[in-house]
Design a protein around this motif. Sequence first.
Motif, PDB file in Angstrom:
ATOM      1  N   ARG A   1     -20.803  52.882  -4.593  1.00 45.66           N
ATOM      2  CA  ARG A   1     -21.932  53.389  -3.307  1.00 45.66           C
ATOM      3  C   ARG A   1     -21.315  53.462  -2.082  1.00 45.66           C
ATOM      4  O   ARG A   1     -20.505  52.361  -1.616  1.00 45.66           O
ATOM      5  CB  ARG A   1     -23.025  51.910  -3.357  1.00 45.66           C
ATOM      6  N   CYS A   2     -21.087  54.529  -1.573  1.00 49.00           N
ATOM      7  CA  CYS A   2     -20.632  54.813  -0.155  1.00 49.00           C
ATOM      8  C   CYS A   2     -21.526  55.673   0.564  1.00 49.00           C
ATOM      9  O   CYS A   2     -22.349  56.612  -0.104  1.00 49.00           O
ATOM     10  CB  CYS A   2     -19.372  55.657  -0.352  1.00 49.00           C
ATOM     11  N   THR A   3     -21.693  55.568   1.997  1.00 52.52           N
ATOM     12  CA  THR A   3     -22.224  56.369   2.812  1.00 52.52           C
ATOM     13  C   THR A   3     -21.613  57.547   3.173  1.00 52.52           C
ATOM     14  O   THR A   3     -20.199  57.457   3.166  1.00 52.52           O
ATOM     15  CB  THR A   3     -22.767  55.542   4.136  1.00 52.52           C
ATOM     16  N   TYR A   4     -22.248  58.637   3.252  1.00 52.21           N
ATOM     17  CA  TYR A   4     -21.552  59.936   3.620  1.00 52.21           C
ATOM     18  C   TYR A   4     -21.307  59.655   5.100  1.00 52.21           C
ATOM     19  O   TYR A   4     -22.200  59.596   5.821  1.00 52.21           O
ATOM     20  CB  TYR A   4     -22.393  61.123   3.174  1.00 52.21           C
ATOM     21  N   HIS A   5     -19.991  59.981   5.632  1.00 54.12           N
ATOM     22  CA  HIS A   5     -19.814  59.818   6.839  1.00 54.12           C
ATOM     23  C   HIS A   5     -18.923  61.123   7.435  1.00 54.12           C
ATOM     24  O   HIS A   5     -17.739  61.422   7.022  1.00 54.12           O
ATOM     25  CB  HIS A   5     -18.663  58.760   7.224  1.00 54.12           C
ATOM     26  N   PRO A   6     -19.621  62.108   8.124  1.00 54.29           N
ATOM     27  CA  PRO A   6     -18.874  63.333   8.216  1.00 54.29           C
ATOM     28  C   PRO A   6     -17.848  63.195   9.172  1.00 54.29           C
ATOM     29  O   PRO A   6     -17.250  64.313   9.213  1.00 54.29           O
ATOM     30  CB  PRO A   6     -20.042  64.222   8.937  1.00 54.29           C
ATOM     31  N   ASP A   7     -17.709  62.164   9.922  1.00 56.25           N
ATOM     32  CA  ASP A   7     -16.382  62.025  10.594  1.00 56.25           C
ATOM     33  C   ASP A   7     -15.249  61.720   9.935  1.00 56.25           C
ATOM     34  O   ASP A   7     -14.008  61.812  10.388  1.00 56.25           O
ATOM     35  CB  ASP A   7     -16.658  60.915  11.842  1.00 56.25           C
ATOM     36  N   VAL A   8     -15.251  61.150   8.726  1.00 59.45           N
ATOM     37  CA  VAL A   8     -13.817  61.140   7.734  1.00 59.45           C
ATOM     38  C   VAL A   8     -13.569  62.389   7.292  1.00 59.45           C
ATOM     39  O   VAL A   8     -14.304  63.416   6.796  1.00 59.45           O
ATOM     40  CB  VAL A   8     -14.460  60.173   6.439  1.00 59.45           C
ATOM     41  N   PRO A   9     -12.274  62.778   7.529  1.00 58.48           N
ATOM     42  CA  PRO A   9     -11.660  64.027   7.110  1.00 58.48           C
ATOM     43  C   PRO A   9     -12.135  64.251   5.823  1.00 58.48           C
ATOM     44  O   PRO A   9     -11.856  63.321   4.890  1.00 58.48           O
ATOM     45  CB  PRO A   9     -10.215  63.728   7.422  1.00 58.48           C
ATOM     46  N   VAL A  10     -12.175  65.747   5.361  1.00 54.69           N
ATOM     47  CA  VAL A  10     -12.683  65.900   3.931  1.00 54.69           C
ATOM     48  C   VAL A  10     -11.678  65.644   3.066  1.00 54.69           C
ATOM     49  O   VAL A  10     -11.644  65.126   2.146  1.00 54.69           O
ATOM     50  CB  VAL A  10     -13.356  67.351   3.843  1.00 54.69           C
ATOM     51  N   SER A  11     -10.366  65.948   3.520  1.00 51.54           N
ATOM     52  CA  SER A  11      -9.235  66.006   2.458  1.00 51.54           C
ATOM     53  C   SER A  11      -9.201  64.350   2.207  1.00 51.54           C
ATOM     54  O   SER A  11      -8.779  63.863   1.016  1.00 51.54           O
ATOM     55  CB  SER A  11      -7.984  66.382   3.304  1.00 51.54           C
ATOM     56  N   GLN A  12      -9.312  63.374   3.241  1.00 47.22           N
ATOM     57  CA  GLN A  12      -9.188  61.936   3.116  1.00 47.22           C
ATOM     58  C   GLN A  12     -10.100  61.358   1.983  1.00 47.22           C
ATOM     59  O   GLN A  12     -10.041  60.642   0.950  1.00 47.22           O
ATOM     60  CB  GLN A  12      -9.198  61.310   4.285  1.00 47.22           C
ATOM     61  N   GLY A  13     -11.512  61.833   2.323  1.00 40.54           N
ATOM     62  CA  GLY A  13     -12.723  61.544   1.439  1.00 40.54           C
ATOM     63  C   GLY A  13     -12.663  61.993   0.100  1.00 40.54           C
ATOM     64  O   GLY A  13     -13.009  61.523  -0.908  1.00 40.54           O
ATOM     65  N   ARG A  14     -12.083  63.367  -0.010  1.00 41.90           N
ATOM     66  CA  ARG A  14     -11.917  63.787  -1.423  1.00 41.90           C
ATOM     67  C   ARG A  14     -10.696  63.009  -2.032  1.00 41.90           C
ATOM     68  O   ARG A  14     -10.874  62.699  -3.505  1.00 41.90           O
ATOM     69  CB  ARG A  14     -11.787  65.191  -1.504  1.00 41.90           C
ATOM     70  N   ALA A  15      -9.725  62.635  -1.627  1.00 39.60           N
ATOM     71  CA  ALA A  15      -8.712  62.008  -2.248  1.00 39.60           C
ATOM     72  C   ALA A  15      -9.300  60.634  -2.637  1.00 39.60           C
ATOM     73  O   ALA A  15      -9.075  60.291  -3.951  1.00 39.60           O
ATOM     74  CB  ALA A  15      -7.562  61.883  -1.450  1.00 39.60           C
TER      75      ALA A  15
END
Length: 202
Positions: free
Chosen positions: A1-15
Amino acid sequence: RCTYHPDVPVSQGRAWLQELRSLDITTLMVFDNDCHFWTAPDPWRDGVARARNAYGDIVSIFQCLNEPDAGWYPGTTETLEERAAHHPSSWVMSQADVTAHLWVARDFLGPVAIIIGPGLSSGHSEWAAGVGWRPVNMLGVHPYAKAPGSPELVALIAAYSAYGLPVAATEYDATTVGMHTWMAKNMSVAWAFCWSNSMHPQ
């Protein structure tokens, strides 16, 4: 369960999400009032579209909105603004707004996505009667302050089940002894919330 945070770099989130998937851990992505969707020209539509474009090929289960019924009870005279002020961690809104938001989410996430909506927390299932549930696959609830297997918990889940959808506990108190077992045996799916405030300081 995680909240979507648009400030997290997409590459980091995807990894991070790809690592979880490699371990057979399924992610529930939550769109709540921490998402800062309001910074976009069309906040909800554009926010959901950004999340879909960034993670839609990795994540397939989404909780859309969070606790819009917080603070509501039959006969309450509090306005939406007053309820929102008293429940800052909830995204308080009307039933009509919930319905509209869920339809936008379905349009942008597509027919294959599993949408759970919207983490109801008031404990009063009648509030949900004013929402159009057709866009969602499951109805999410947050059954806090309930003992595992208690008549109050069983009745609450039964009342939400009456809306004709599977019921998911998208938050429950991880510190309540016996609740994990009850959830595993009785719910379609359930996610424990944080063990302590230090895991979620706000």
